[in-house]
Design a protein around this motif. Structure first.
Motif, PDB file in Angstrom:
ATOM      1  N   GLU A 155       0.816  -1.210   0.000  1.00 50.60           N
ATOM      2  CA  GLU A 155       0.000   0.000   0.000  1.00 50.60           C
ATOM      3  C   GLU A 155       0.854   1.267   0.000  1.00 50.60           C
ATOM      4  O   GLU A 155       0.510   2.255  -0.646  1.00 50.60           O
ATOM      5  CB  GLU A 155      -0.931  -0.002   1.220  1.00 50.60           C
ATOM      6  N   VAL A 156       1.977   1.220   0.708  1.00 49.38           N
ATOM      7  CA  VAL A 156       2.835   2.407   0.799  1.00 49.38           C
ATOM      8  C   VAL A 156       3.729   2.550  -0.428  1.00 49.38           C
ATOM      9  O   VAL A 156       3.912   3.642  -0.966  1.00 49.38           O
ATOM     10  CB  VAL A 156       3.693   2.347   2.076  1.00 49.38           C
ATOM     11  N   SER A 157       4.280   1.426  -0.861  1.00 52.49           N
ATOM     12  CA  SER A 157       5.212   1.447  -1.998  1.00 52.49           C
ATOM     13  C   SER A 157       4.942   0.238  -2.889  1.00 52.49           C
ATOM     14  O   SER A 157       5.650  -0.768  -2.818  1.00 52.49           O
ATOM     15  CB  SER A 157       6.661   1.425  -1.484  1.00 52.49           C
ATOM     16  N   PRO A 158       3.905   0.315  -3.723  1.00 52.13           N
ATOM     17  CA  PRO A 158       3.506  -0.837  -4.546  1.00 52.13           C
ATOM     18  C   PRO A 158       4.642  -1.335  -5.430  1.00 52.13           C
ATOM     19  O   PRO A 158       5.406  -0.547  -5.994  1.00 52.13           O
ATOM     20  CB  PRO A 158       2.359  -0.284  -5.403  1.00 52.13           C
ATOM     21  N   MET A 159       4.755  -2.665  -5.538  1.00 50.29           N
ATOM     22  CA  MET A 159       5.770  -3.275  -6.388  1.00 50.29           C
ATOM     23  C   MET A 159       5.188  -3.537  -7.770  1.00 50.29           C
ATOM     24  O   MET A 159       3.969  -3.623  -7.943  1.00 50.29           O
ATOM     25  CB  MET A 159       6.253  -4.596  -5.774  1.00 50.29           C
ATOM     26  N   GLU A 160       6.065  -3.664  -8.743  1.00 47.91           N
ATOM     27  CA  GLU A 160       5.639  -4.026 -10.084  1.00 47.91           C
ATOM     28  C   GLU A 160       5.127  -5.454 -10.087  1.00 47.91           C
ATOM     29  O   GLU A 160       5.833  -6.373  -9.691  1.00 47.91           O
ATOM     30  CB  GLU A 160       6.820  -3.889 -11.061  1.00 47.91           C
ATOM     31  N   GLU A 161       3.879  -5.632 -10.504  1.00 48.45           N
ATOM     32  CA  GLU A 161       3.275  -6.963 -10.468  1.00 48.45           C
ATOM     33  C   GLU A 161       3.058  -7.556 -11.853  1.00 48.45           C
ATOM     34  O   GLU A 161       2.745  -8.735 -11.977  1.00 48.45           O
ATOM     35  CB  GLU A 161       1.927  -6.905  -9.730  1.00 48.45           C
ATOM     36  N   GLU A 162       3.210  -6.749 -12.886  1.00 52.06           N
ATOM     37  CA  GLU A 162       2.949  -7.236 -14.235  1.00 52.06           C
ATOM     38  C   GLU A 162       4.182  -7.927 -14.817  1.00 52.06           C
ATOM     39  O   GLU A 162       5.313  -7.490 -14.598  1.00 52.06           O
ATOM     40  CB  GLU A 162       2.520  -6.091 -15.149  1.00 52.06           C
ATOM     41  N   ASP A 287      14.091 -27.294  -4.170  1.00 54.23           N
ATOM     42  CA  ASP A 287      14.692 -27.317  -5.504  1.00 54.23           C
ATOM     43  C   ASP A 287      15.148 -25.939  -5.959  1.00 54.23           C
ATOM     44  O   ASP A 287      16.047 -25.828  -6.806  1.00 54.23           O
ATOM     45  CB  ASP A 287      13.686 -27.875  -6.511  1.00 54.23           C
ATOM     46  N   ASN A 288      14.530 -24.890  -5.414  1.00 50.43           N
ATOM     47  CA  ASN A 288      14.892 -23.549  -5.861  1.00 50.43           C
ATOM     48  C   ASN A 288      14.453 -22.535  -4.818  1.00 50.43           C
ATOM     49  O   ASN A 288      13.656 -22.837  -3.926  1.00 50.43           O
ATOM     50  CB  ASN A 288      14.224 -23.242  -7.212  1.00 50.43           C
ATOM     51  N   PHE A 289      14.977 -21.325  -4.952  1.00 51.18           N
ATOM     52  CA  PHE A 289      14.657 -20.234  -4.040  1.00 51.18           C
ATOM     53  C   PHE A 289      14.532 -18.950  -4.847  1.00 51.18           C
ATOM     54  O   PHE A 289      15.329 -18.688  -5.745  1.00 51.18           O
ATOM     55  CB  PHE A 289      15.756 -20.082  -2.988  1.00 51.18           C
ATOM     56  N   LEU A 290      13.513 -18.147  -4.529  1.00 51.14           N
ATOM     57  CA  LEU A 290      13.341 -16.856  -5.189  1.00 51.14           C
ATOM     58  C   LEU A 290      12.826 -15.854  -4.178  1.00 51.14           C
ATOM     59  O   LEU A 290      11.846 -16.103  -3.482  1.00 51.14           O
ATOM     60  CB  LEU A 290      12.352 -16.978  -6.356  1.00 51.14           C
ATOM     61  N   ALA A 291      13.497 -14.699  -4.104  1.00 49.30           N
ATOM     62  CA  ALA A 291      13.042 -13.635  -3.214  1.00 49.30           C
ATOM     63  C   ALA A 291      11.839 -12.930  -3.844  1.00 49.30           C
ATOM     64  O   ALA A 291      11.779 -12.759  -5.052  1.00 49.30           O
ATOM     65  CB  ALA A 291      14.174 -12.640  -2.956  1.00 49.30           C
ATOM     66  N   LYS A 292      10.868 -12.568  -3.014  1.00 46.62           N
ATOM     67  CA  LYS A 292       9.689 -11.848  -3.490  1.00 46.62           C
ATOM     68  C   LYS A 292      10.031 -10.396  -3.818  1.00 46.62           C
ATOM     69  O   LYS A 292      10.920  -9.825  -3.217  1.00 46.62           O
ATOM     70  CB  LYS A 292       8.599 -11.834  -2.423  1.00 46.62           C
ATOM     71  N   PHE A 293       9.266  -9.739  -4.686  1.00 45.88           N
ATOM     72  CA  PHE A 293       8.384 -10.361  -5.652  1.00 45.88           C
ATOM     73  C   PHE A 293       8.921  -9.957  -7.010  1.00 45.88           C
ATOM     74  O   PHE A 293       8.981  -8.758  -7.318  1.00 45.88           O
ATOM     75  CB  PHE A 293       6.936  -9.890  -5.456  1.00 45.88           C
ATOM     76  N   LYS A 294       9.368 -10.916  -7.790  1.00 46.18           N
ATOM     77  CA  LYS A 294       9.920 -10.665  -9.116  1.00 46.18           C
ATOM     78  C   LYS A 294       9.039 -11.389 -10.130  1.00 46.18           C
ATOM     79  O   LYS A 294       9.268 -12.565 -10.423  1.00 46.18           O
ATOM     80  CB  LYS A 294      11.350 -11.195  -9.212  1.00 46.18           C
ATOM     81  N   PRO A 295       8.023 -10.715 -10.667  1.00 41.11           N
ATOM     82  CA  PRO A 295       7.090 -11.402 -11.563  1.00 41.11           C
ATOM     83  C   PRO A 295       7.758 -12.027 -12.787  1.00 41.11           C
ATOM     84  O   PRO A 295       7.396 -13.138 -13.192  1.00 41.11           O
ATOM     85  CB  PRO A 295       6.093 -10.304 -11.960  1.00 41.11           C
TER      86      PRO A 295
END
Length: 315
Positions: A155-162, A287-295
């Motif tokens: 809400e304060v700093s929206p991330m790119e979701e597309e 099997d894998n790891f990914l930090a949020k949020f990288k669409p």
């Protein structure tokens, strides 16, 4: 270096034991709140804040700390309450979420407690859709509310979701849709669940969503009891790490230790982006790891699983 490695080994001993360390703090009243220690870099008396024009009202200012500049958000204000007063005597919890560092202004910091995730429960249903709680627990006969920080940040700093147009491979989307492929998603944050679900479905893959690790494991065991093959049903599990009832590490270890589920591909997908994750992921066998949020990165990983699943089906 030896000290760092010792600390990593010390922390990773908690992996598979379904435990966490919680930093307790207070806001404008006597209610106790909690945040996972893994997300906390340090806690300090509120430094001098510099106000910026046209800033989000929740951001009380920026602070210069350890040679860097961070935004300091009023956590009480972010949750729809009154802004904290007398901020010179407040504290700032400096944390790392989604590969970014930010500060949260709080009234007082209590202590660190070591708890079992089984004693961390989803918020009561009466909390409503707008609730900023992700879980609740009890310490010394007092209710501790664990805040959905990802909701506040969105809400304060929206991330790119597309997803970028050049990332989506239309042939993969068409094949995934035609083959009825699906992904199991486990995450206690309503914001994160929606983000992941939207991303996965954009590449033509169906989703089944649950709110914690216990629900995910129960669901998989129900499928097995019904005679289904887990790897035929799901091409992968995308799981958060911090979840009430059962965390992602314990969920992963439980799946990988069971011959009936051990072949399920598991991606741990979390806002925890500190030094300990690589060691923990290896220890539990993810099997894998990914930090949020990288669409884009998430879409790529799902499309690779689609490709592998189709190749296996076509023999």
């Amino acid at each position: 270096m030896a000290g760092v490695l010792d600390t990593v080994d010390q922390r990773t001993k908690l992996v598979g034991q379904n435990r966490l360390e919680l930093l307790l703090f207070r806001l404008g009243d006597n209610q106790i709140y909690g945040i996972n220690v893994f997300k906390v870099r340090e806690v300090l008396q509120c430094p001098k804040l510099t106000e910026l024009p046209q800033r989000n009202p929740v951001v009380r200012g920026i602070a210069h700390i350890r040679g860097g500049t961070i935004s300091v958000m009023d956590m009480n204000l972010a949750m729809g309450n009154e802004p904290l007063d007398d901020i010179e005597n407040c504290f700032v919890i400096i944390s790392e979420y989604n590969m970014a560092v930010q500060g949260f202004l709080v009234k007082a910091v209590e202590r660190i407690v070591n708890l079992n995730w089984e004693n961390i429960h989803p918020p009561p249903s009466g909390a409503g859709k707008g609730s900023y709680l992700t879980a609740v627990t009890e310490v010394d006969n007092r209710i501790v509310e664990i805040i959905d920080v990802e909701k506040i940040l969105s809400e304060v700093s929206p991330m790119e979701e597309e997803i970028s147009n050049d990332v989506i491979r239309q042939d993969t989307v068409d094949q995934a849709s035609a083959s009825d492929l699906a992904v199991l998603i486990a995450d206690d944050s309503s914001v994160a669940r929606k983000q992941i679900k939207r991303c996965v479905e954009k590449v033509g893959v169906k989703t089944h969503v649950v709110a914690d690790g216990r629900q995910a494991l129960d669901h998989l065991r129900e499928l097995i009891d019904a005679g289904e093959s887990i790897t035929d049903r799901y091409i992968m599990l995308i799981s958060d790490i911090e979840m009430p009832e059962m965390d992602g590490y314990t969920l992963t270890a439980s799946i990988k230790e069971d011959p009936r589920t051990q072949d399920l591909h598991i991606l741990l997908h979390t806002s925890l982006s500190g030094i300990f994750n690589e060691a923990m992921v290896k220890r539990v066998g993810a099997d894998n790891f990914l930090a949020k949020f990288k669409p884009d990165s998430l879409a790529d990983l799902v499309q690779e699983r689609v490709k592998d699943a189709l190749a296996k089906r076509n023999g």
